[in-house]
Design an enzyme around this catalytic site. Structure first.
Site, mmCIF file in Angstrom:
data_model
loop_
_atom_site.group_PDB
_atom_site.id
_atom_site.type_symbol
_atom_site.label_atom_id
_atom_site.label_comp_id
_atom_site.label_asym_id
_atom_site.label_seq_id
_atom_site.Cartn_x
_atom_site.Cartn_y
_atom_site.Cartn_z
ATOM 1 N N GLU A 1 17.304 -26.789 1.522
ATOM 2 C CA GLU A 1 18.254 -25.702 1.285
ATOM 3 C C GLU A 1 19.326 -25.645 2.358
ATOM 4 O O GLU A 1 20.290 -24.882 2.224
ATOM 5 C CB GLU A 1 17.507 -24.362 1.267
ATOM 6 N N CYS B 1 15.177 -27.045 -7.965
ATOM 7 C CA CYS B 1 14.585 -25.779 -8.399
ATOM 8 C C CYS B 1 15.560 -24.618 -8.330
ATOM 9 O O CYS B 1 15.192 -23.479 -8.579
ATOM 10 C CB CYS B 1 13.315 -25.452 -7.616
ATOM 11 N N ARG C 1 25.730 -15.857 -0.775
ATOM 12 C CA ARG C 1 25.460 -15.888 -2.212
ATOM 13 C C ARG C 1 25.372 -14.495 -2.826
ATOM 14 O O ARG C 1 25.394 -14.348 -4.046
ATOM 15 C CB ARG C 1 24.160 -16.651 -2.490
ATOM 16 N N HIS D 1 20.374 -7.110 -9.940
ATOM 17 C CA HIS D 1 19.198 -6.888 -10.779
ATOM 18 C C HIS D 1 19.539 -7.056 -12.249
ATOM 19 O O HIS D 1 18.725 -7.560 -13.039
ATOM 20 C CB HIS D 1 18.642 -5.484 -10.533
ATOM 21 N N ARG E 1 5.857 -22.265 -3.691
ATOM 22 C CA ARG E 1 6.569 -22.072 -2.431
ATOM 23 C C ARG E 1 5.852 -21.009 -1.617
ATOM 24 O O ARG E 1 5.596 -19.908 -2.117
ATOM 25 C CB ARG E 1 8.012 -21.626 -2.706
ATOM 26 N N ASN F 1 20.804 -22.905 -4.841
ATOM 27 C CA ASN F 1 21.455 -21.627 -4.536
ATOM 28 C C ASN F 1 21.747 -21.520 -3.042
ATOM 29 O O ASN F 1 22.874 -21.252 -2.622
ATOM 30 C CB ASN F 1 20.577 -20.459 -4.979
ATOM 31 N N ASP F 2 20.729 -21.724 -2.220
ATOM 32 C CA ASP F 2 20.925 -21.629 -0.779
ATOM 33 C C ASP F 2 21.688 -22.834 -0.236
ATOM 34 O O ASP F 2 22.498 -22.690 0.696
ATOM 35 C CB ASP F 2 19.586 -21.487 -0.057
ATOM 36 N N ARG G 1 7.375 -18.497 -6.975
ATOM 37 C CA ARG G 1 7.710 -17.642 -5.840
ATOM 38 C C ARG G 1 6.527 -16.715 -5.555
ATOM 39 O O ARG G 1 6.090 -15.992 -6.443
ATOM 40 C CB ARG G 1 8.960 -16.829 -6.140
#
Length: 560
Positions: free
Chosen positions: A411, A482, A445, A184, A322, A434-435, A286
């Site tokens: 991904e 993205c 991750r 966070h 998405r 990222n994925d 998102r």
């Protein structure tokens, strides 16, 4: 101490003096209470309620991603299961502070053991417990120090409530000893454009008053810097300020090749700021904020209102939405809340939506209705596509329900390896780096122990991106990026060289990426990409691209 390494958030650099955040409160003594359990229960419930209300108040004030995080924390503070656990412990004669400590510690350990997204939330429970215990003991609320002058904050880690309320006129940079790039702290630092290096374990040796350079671009904290290092850092600060103040223009390479620069957004609240920073549209919206923490799925009407807000803000611009990306790692009672041993490889994304197709149909219906009522260029994509059949299913369903442009997220390595066949049955692809990196490198991750492998510079990841770029070019289908890889100014050039036709990132990264792209021609970008792909590992790929970039600039092959 020299250089301290960690994970940099963003591209910023800062110079300042260290102020350490106070250590957590000590563990409450395990001793019998002199009050009866009912009275201790009243104390505990009152403090839990006060802390929950304060977290909710801070969330409402902060807005954006911080609001979602703090509202989730407020709900944790009043979770019936935790309150029942506290009550049970009080019945054995414990004090309220000890019962709260033990109950939250138990649930923290449960979450930590689950790993993934839920494991990252374990630290949130520690923060709530600290705040409740401080209230019970009538001690000052844990939080960020206020020395009365600008400073670099060094902390074990920051709770969401602290990060959300940082005074950005005073906090020049943030350094955490624990945490990682998906914590966070990192998420909120990225949203607020705070210069930050997280997971810098050796920062534990820094002391109040130490002068440091915090270099997020290189993931470094330089302790006791030399005059030369200080001068170089201040020059970089001035250069970034000049770029941020420069007139906004569309993203493009030096030869005029357009590269639209888009924003990643988690709610419509960030639209105005993204536009102010030069976003040409939205490359990833998102939609999870509508669904998380809800007992039932939001109605079509409720969703349509939120989508309309976003599309209205970006009238005349591309907006890529998405559909819900949730599952076992982000469980929803109405979608799939069954525990799984390895949620990253489980029922998530399009897999979970197909199991509960009514939710997907309602979301697509709401998006089509919002599109019809606004002037933005809506595109909708599905997450976690692994097969051609999944891509065909989603595209057909989206168009059946009125969505004109339907695409997929790449991904998984499987989708990248057969990108030509996947793109043949949909309108576009967007690569979630990222994925894609996580699955290519078999490195979670969210786990700090394998964070070094979670690097999109790795040639294996770059090769997969190149395959998707080539498939898009052959079929005349757009291929966007993205994932946060697009926010790295040099990697952004490489990604364009690999075939990316647009880049989407946190709005705070737009100025740096725009400036970087403007220095290179398309031929330069392709050369940098070839150099990186020919390397053996991530570090070598970055170094090769840096060398190739310097050679192109020195030779005058790229724009100055």
């Amino acid at each position: 101490m020299g250089e301290i390494t960690g994970a940099g958030i963003g591209q910023g650099v800062a110079v300042g003096s260290v102020v350490r955040m106070a250590d957590p409160l000590p563990e409450p003594v395990d001793r019998p209470s002199h009050l009866d359990p009912d009275r201790e229960g009243e104390r505990a419930r009152a403090s839990l309620s006060v802390v929950a209300a304060e977290l909710a108040r801070r969330g409402a004030k902060a807005g954006g991603a911080a609001k979602d995080v703090l509202e989730a924390q407020a709900m944790m503070a009043e979770d019936p299961s935790i309150i029942d656990d506290v009550t049970t412990r009080l019945a054995t004669g414990r004090t309220a502070e000890r019962a709260v400590f033990e109950a939250f510690a138990y649930y923290r350990d449960v979450l930590a053991g689950m790993g993934g997204y839920l494991g990252e939330r374990a630290a949130d429970l520690d923060d709530i417990a600290q705040r409740v215990i401080a209230h019970l003991l009538k001690l000052p609320e844990p939080g960020v120090p206020d020395p009365g002058h600008p400073f670099v904050l060094v902390a074990r880690d920051l709770a969401p409530a602290d990060t959300a309320m940082l005074d950005l006129d005073q906090v020049q940079a943030l350094v955490t000893i624990d945490g990682g790039p998906t914590s966070h702290t990192a998420i909120l630092a990225r949203e607020k454009s705070i210069v930050a290096v997280v997971g810098a374990a050796d920062a534990a040796g820094l002391a109040d008053g130490d002068t440091v350079i915090v270099d997020a671009a290189h993931g470094l904290v330089v302790a006791a810097p030399t005059d030369q290092e200080l001068a170089a850092a201040r020059a970089r600060i001035a250069e970034r300020a000049a770029r941020a103040a420069a007139p906004l223009r569309p993203g493009a390479l030096a030869d005029g090749t357009p590269v639209p620069l888009l924003a990643n957004l988690g709610s419509a609240d960030g639209a105005a700021e993204a536009l102010r920073l030069g976003a040409e549209g939205v490359g990833l919206f998102r939609t999870e904020f509508l669904f998380l923490d809800a007992e039932v799925a939001p109605s079509v009407r409720e969703q349509q209102v939120q989508y309309t807000r976003l599309l209205t803000a970006f009238a005349g611009r591309k907006v890529v939405v998405r559909v819900l990306d949730a599952g076992a790692d982000k469980p929803l009672a109405f979608l799939n809340d069954a525990p799984e041993a390895n949620p990253a490889l489980g029922l998530r994304g399009i897999r979970a939506l197909r199991r509960t197709e009514a939710i997907l149909r309602e979301q697509l219906t709401a998006l089509a209705a919002a599109d019809a009522a606004t002037a933005a260029e809506l595109e909708v994509m599905a997450p976690m596509i692994a097969t051609v059949e999944e891509a065909r299913y989603f595209t057909a369903l989206a168009k059946e329900l009125g969505v004109a442009v339907a695409g997929v997220m790449v991904e998984t390595p499987s989708a990248a390896l057969i990108a030509d066949r996947v793109l043949a049955v949909c309108d576009f692809a967007s690569i979630g780096t990222n994925d894609l990196t996580q699955y290519t490198m078999a490195a979670d991750r969210l786990l700090g122990t394998v964070a070094a492998l979670q690097d999109p510079w790795h040639p294996a990841v770059l090769r997969l991106i190149a395959d998707v770029g080539a498939a898009g070019a052959a079929l005349g289908k757009p291929v966007g990026i993205c994932g946060e890889a697009a926010a790295d100014p040099l990697l952004a050039v490489v990604l364009v060289g690999l075939g990316a036709t647009s880049l989407s990132m946190s709005p705070s990264a737009l100025a740096d990426v725009r400036a970087s792209l403007s220095r290179y021609r398309l031929s330069d970008a392709k050369e940098l990409a070839r150099a990186a792909m020919a390397s053996e590992g991530a570090a070598e790929a970055r170094a090769a691209a840096e060398t190739a970039a310097a050679e192109r600039l020195d030779a005058g092959g790229a724009s100055s």
